[in-house]
Design a protein around this motif. Structure first.
Motif, PDB file in Angstrom:
ATOM      1  N   ARG A  38       0.829  -1.191   0.000  1.00 55.63           N
ATOM      2  CA  ARG A  38       0.000   0.000   0.000  1.00 55.63           C
ATOM      3  C   ARG A  38       0.865   1.243   0.000  1.00 55.63           C
ATOM      4  N   VAL A  39       0.325   2.327  -0.532  1.00 52.87           N
ATOM      5  CA  VAL A  39       1.013   3.619  -0.523  1.00 52.87           C
ATOM      6  C   VAL A  39       0.112   4.625   0.173  1.00 52.87           C
ATOM      7  N   ILE A  40       0.743   5.445   1.016  1.00 58.24           N
ATOM      8  CA  ILE A  40       0.001   6.487   1.726  1.00 58.24           C
ATOM      9  C   ILE A  40       0.591   7.829   1.341  1.00 58.24           C
ATOM     10  N   PHE A  41      -0.252   8.729   0.844  1.00 54.32           N
ATOM     11  CA  PHE A  41       0.201  10.071   0.504  1.00 54.32           C
ATOM     12  C   PHE A  41      -0.194  11.022   1.618  1.00 54.32           C
ATOM     13  N   MET A  42       0.824  11.691   2.182  1.00 51.26           N
ATOM     14  CA  MET A  42       0.600  12.662   3.258  1.00 51.26           C
ATOM     15  C   MET A  42       0.895  14.053   2.762  1.00 51.26           C
ATOM     16  N   ASP A  43       0.116  15.017   3.222  1.00 50.31           N
ATOM     17  CA  ASP A  43       0.416  16.422   2.937  1.00 50.31           C
ATOM     18  C   ASP A  43      -0.134  17.240   4.101  1.00 50.31           C
ATOM     19  N   GLY A  44       0.651  18.192   4.568  1.00 45.40           N
ATOM     20  CA  GLY A  44       0.194  19.088   5.632  1.00 45.40           C
ATOM     21  C   GLY A  44      -0.238  18.374   6.892  1.00 45.40           C
ATOM     22  N   GLY A  45       0.384  17.237   7.211  1.00 45.47           N
ATOM     23  CA  GLY A  45       0.099  16.572   8.478  1.00 45.47           C
ATOM     24  C   GLY A  45      -1.134  15.700   8.488  1.00 45.47           C
ATOM     25  N   VAL A  46      -1.702  15.468   7.304  1.00 43.51           N
ATOM     26  CA  VAL A  46      -2.841  14.537   7.227  1.00 43.51           C
ATOM     27  C   VAL A  46      -2.609  13.518   6.116  1.00 43.51           C
ATOM     28  N   VAL A  47      -3.297  12.373   6.229  1.00 40.83           N
ATOM     29  CA  VAL A  47      -3.297  11.396   5.142  1.00 40.83           C
ATOM     30  C   VAL A  47      -4.308  11.878   4.110  1.00 40.83           C
ATOM     31  N   VAL A  48      -3.822  12.171   2.913  1.00 46.23           N
ATOM     32  CA  VAL A  48      -4.700  12.700   1.872  1.00 46.23           C
ATOM     33  C   VAL A  48      -5.306  11.564   1.049  1.00 46.23           C
ATOM     34  N   GLU A  49      -4.495  10.535   0.811  1.00 44.12           N
ATOM     35  CA  GLU A  49      -4.956   9.454  -0.060  1.00 44.12           C
ATOM     36  C   GLU A  49      -4.163   8.195   0.254  1.00 44.12           C
ATOM     37  N   GLY A  62      -3.987   3.696  -0.708  1.00 50.32           N
ATOM     38  CA  GLY A  62      -4.541   2.585  -1.453  1.00 50.32           C
ATOM     39  C   GLY A  62      -3.427   1.703  -1.964  1.00 50.32           C
ATOM     40  N   ILE A  63      -3.762   0.785  -2.849  1.00 48.65           N
ATOM     41  CA  ILE A  63      -2.695  -0.045  -3.392  1.00 48.65           C
ATOM     42  C   ILE A  63      -1.828   0.841  -4.285  1.00 48.65           C
ATOM     43  N   ALA A  64      -0.547   0.445  -4.378  1.00 49.11           N
ATOM     44  CA  ALA A  64       0.453   1.300  -5.016  1.00 49.11           C
ATOM     45  C   ALA A  64       0.055   1.694  -6.438  1.00 49.11           C
ATOM     46  N   GLN A  65      -0.405   0.720  -7.198  1.00 49.29           N
ATOM     47  CA  GLN A  65      -0.756   0.998  -8.598  1.00 49.29           C
ATOM     48  C   GLN A  65      -1.814   2.091  -8.706  1.00 49.29           C
ATOM     49  N   ASP A  66      -2.754   2.097  -7.763  1.00 44.06           N
ATOM     50  CA  ASP A  66      -3.815   3.106  -7.800  1.00 44.06           C
ATOM     51  C   ASP A  66      -3.293   4.473  -7.395  1.00 44.06           C
ATOM     52  N   VAL A  67      -2.649   4.541  -6.221  1.00 45.02           N
ATOM     53  CA  VAL A  67      -2.254   5.852  -5.695  1.00 45.02           C
ATOM     54  C   VAL A  67      -1.216   6.511  -6.614  1.00 45.02           C
ATOM     55  N   ILE A  68      -0.251   5.717  -7.080  1.00 50.05           N
ATOM     56  CA  ILE A  68       0.794   6.297  -7.927  1.00 50.05           C
ATOM     57  C   ILE A  68       0.361   6.341  -9.390  1.00 50.05           C
ATOM     58  N   GLY A  69      -0.320   5.292  -9.836  1.00 45.85           N
ATOM     59  CA  GLY A  69      -0.686   5.211 -11.251  1.00 45.85           C
ATOM     60  C   GLY A  69      -1.951   5.977 -11.599  1.00 45.85           C
ATOM     61  N   ASN A  70      -2.855   6.113 -10.625  1.00 46.39           N
ATOM     62  CA  ASN A  70      -4.144   6.728 -10.923  1.00 46.39           C
ATOM     63  C   ASN A  70      -4.665   7.504  -9.710  1.00 46.39           C
ATOM     64  N   PRO A  71      -3.900   8.530  -9.274  1.00 47.35           N
ATOM     65  CA  PRO A  71      -4.287   9.259  -8.066  1.00 47.35           C
ATOM     66  C   PRO A  71      -5.610   9.985  -8.249  1.00 47.35           C
ATOM     67  N   GLN A  72      -6.381  10.091  -7.157  1.00 43.24           N
ATOM     68  CA  GLN A  72      -7.703  10.709  -7.223  1.00 43.24           C
ATOM     69  C   GLN A  72      -7.709  12.143  -6.719  1.00 43.24           C
ATOM     70  N   GLN A  73      -6.888  12.404  -5.700  1.00 47.42           N
ATOM     71  CA  GLN A  73      -6.925  13.724  -5.065  1.00 47.42           C
ATOM     72  C   GLN A  73      -6.021  14.714  -5.813  1.00 47.42           C
ATOM     73  N   ARG A 104      -4.161  17.071  -4.731  1.00 49.08           N
ATOM     74  CA  ARG A 104      -2.845  17.256  -4.116  1.00 49.08           C
ATOM     75  C   ARG A 104      -1.907  16.097  -4.450  1.00 49.08           C
ATOM     76  N   THR A 105      -2.454  14.883  -4.508  1.00 48.90           N
ATOM     77  CA  THR A 105      -1.635  13.725  -4.868  1.00 48.90           C
ATOM     78  C   THR A 105      -1.175  13.857  -6.317  1.00 48.90           C
ATOM     79  N   LYS A 106      -2.109  14.229  -7.188  1.00 48.35           N
ATOM     80  CA  LYS A 106      -1.774  14.393  -8.614  1.00 48.35           C
ATOM     81  C   LYS A 106      -0.653  15.409  -8.780  1.00 48.35           C
ATOM     82  N   ASP A 107      -0.802  16.523  -8.074  1.00 47.36           N
ATOM     83  CA  ASP A 107       0.157  17.610  -8.167  1.00 47.36           C
ATOM     84  C   ASP A 107       1.547  17.159  -7.696  1.00 47.36           C
ATOM     85  N   PHE A 108       1.572  16.425  -6.565  1.00 49.00           N
ATOM     86  CA  PHE A 108       2.847  15.940  -6.016  1.00 49.00           C
ATOM     87  C   PHE A 108       3.515  14.973  -6.995  1.00 49.00           C
TER      88      PHE A 108
END
Ligand code: ADP
Ligand code: MG
Length: 254
Positions: A219-230, A232-243, A245-249
């Motif tokens: 699993r991958v966890i994307f954090m920004d500003g002290g909170v968990v933003v998104e 999920g499984i790695a392929q989703d979060v990195i390959g197909n981010p929803q948020q 802020r995740t997309k931007d990062f």
């Protein structure tokens, strides 16, 4: 790359469970209510921009930083319980830092034995044997008599991993373990981490190596500003981010 011995799949893995974790430095709230779970044997990569609180989160897990609020369970320990046996709890948790933090005046072997004899009270001969076994595991069995400054950055980081493993941890925390390395030695450290993951070690890894995260993390966890933003499984979060802020990062690091 040097030969890397097989790491046997016989780790006693423990999980981590974090609920409602808050941490402030003065008026600066760095962690704003984190819930996070790593199951025994699971590999979770923590990604996010600089300053988002990733290191603070890792440091709270073994109480290098004291949370202001929330609960953290590691294995059978509630780290935030005031009665917790800190030494016993920390023995379960191996930590590998960006700057390897090896003792420069000790040999590679001594770096791997000192905590075993001082903290675990292992006899010197046994500590040496355990150190040798773990140096073999990271492909540095022949380097025991060297000093850290005689090794490349990648080799030093592999020693740091062997040193952590020599304490028989049930969980490994990695804080940007390859960020300080020359590009040509990054691969050898990632290879060790990959084999540890395969062997069933529970791992919480802060990294900017997105291809490693994609390949190795459950699993991958994307954090920004002290909170968990998104998350999920790695392929989703990195390959197909929803948020957004995740997309931007990811646009900036990929
Ligand atoms: P990351 O690892 O994601 O880059 P950190 O956890 O290192 O983020 O830092 C998060 C925030 O906490 C930053 O704003 C940083 O300046 C602050 N911070 C971290 N450690 C300390 C400390 N010991 N004292 C005061 N502020 C700190
Ligand atoms: Mg950090």
């Amino acid at each position: 790359m040097t030969h890397i011995s097989n790491i046997p799949a016989n780790f006693k893995a423990s999980g981590v469970s974090i609920t409602g974790l808050r941490k402030s430095y003065g008026s600066n709230e760095v962690l704003k209510g984190i819930d996070l779970e790593v199951k025994p044997g699971e590999v979770v990569c923590l990604i996010g921009p600089s300053g988002s609180g990733k290191s603070t989160l890792l440091r709270c897990v073994n109480l290098l930083e004291k949370p202001n609020e929330g609960k953290i369970h590691v294995g059978g320990f509630e780290t935030t319980d005031p009665d917790v046996d800190l030494d016993k709890m920390r023995q379960n948790v191996g930590m590998v830092f960006q700057q390897f933090n090896l003792f420069p005046h000790l040999t590679v072997t001594q770096n791997c034995t000192v905590a075993q004899t001082k903290v675990l009270k292992r006899p010197a001969a046994q500590a040496k044997e355990v150190a040798q076994k773990n140096l073999d595991r990271v492909g540095l069995g022949a380097f025991g008599d060297r000093y850290p400054d005689e090794l490349s950055g990648g080799q030093q980081q592999r020693v740091a991993i062997a040193r952590a493993l020599s304490m028989d941890p049930t969980l490994m925390l990695f804080d940007e373990p390859t960020s300080a390395l020359d590009p040509e030695t990054v691969g050898e450290v990632l290879a060790i981490m990959r084999s540890l993951a395969k062997a069933g070690m529970t791992m919480l890894v802060v990294t900017h190596e997105m291809s490693f995260a994609k390949e190795v993390a459950d699993r991958v966890i994307f954090m920004d500003g002290g909170v968990v933003v998104e998350e999920g499984i790695a392929q989703d979060v990195i390959g197909n981010p929803q948020q957004p802020r995740t997309k931007d990062f990811l646009k900036r690091v990929l």
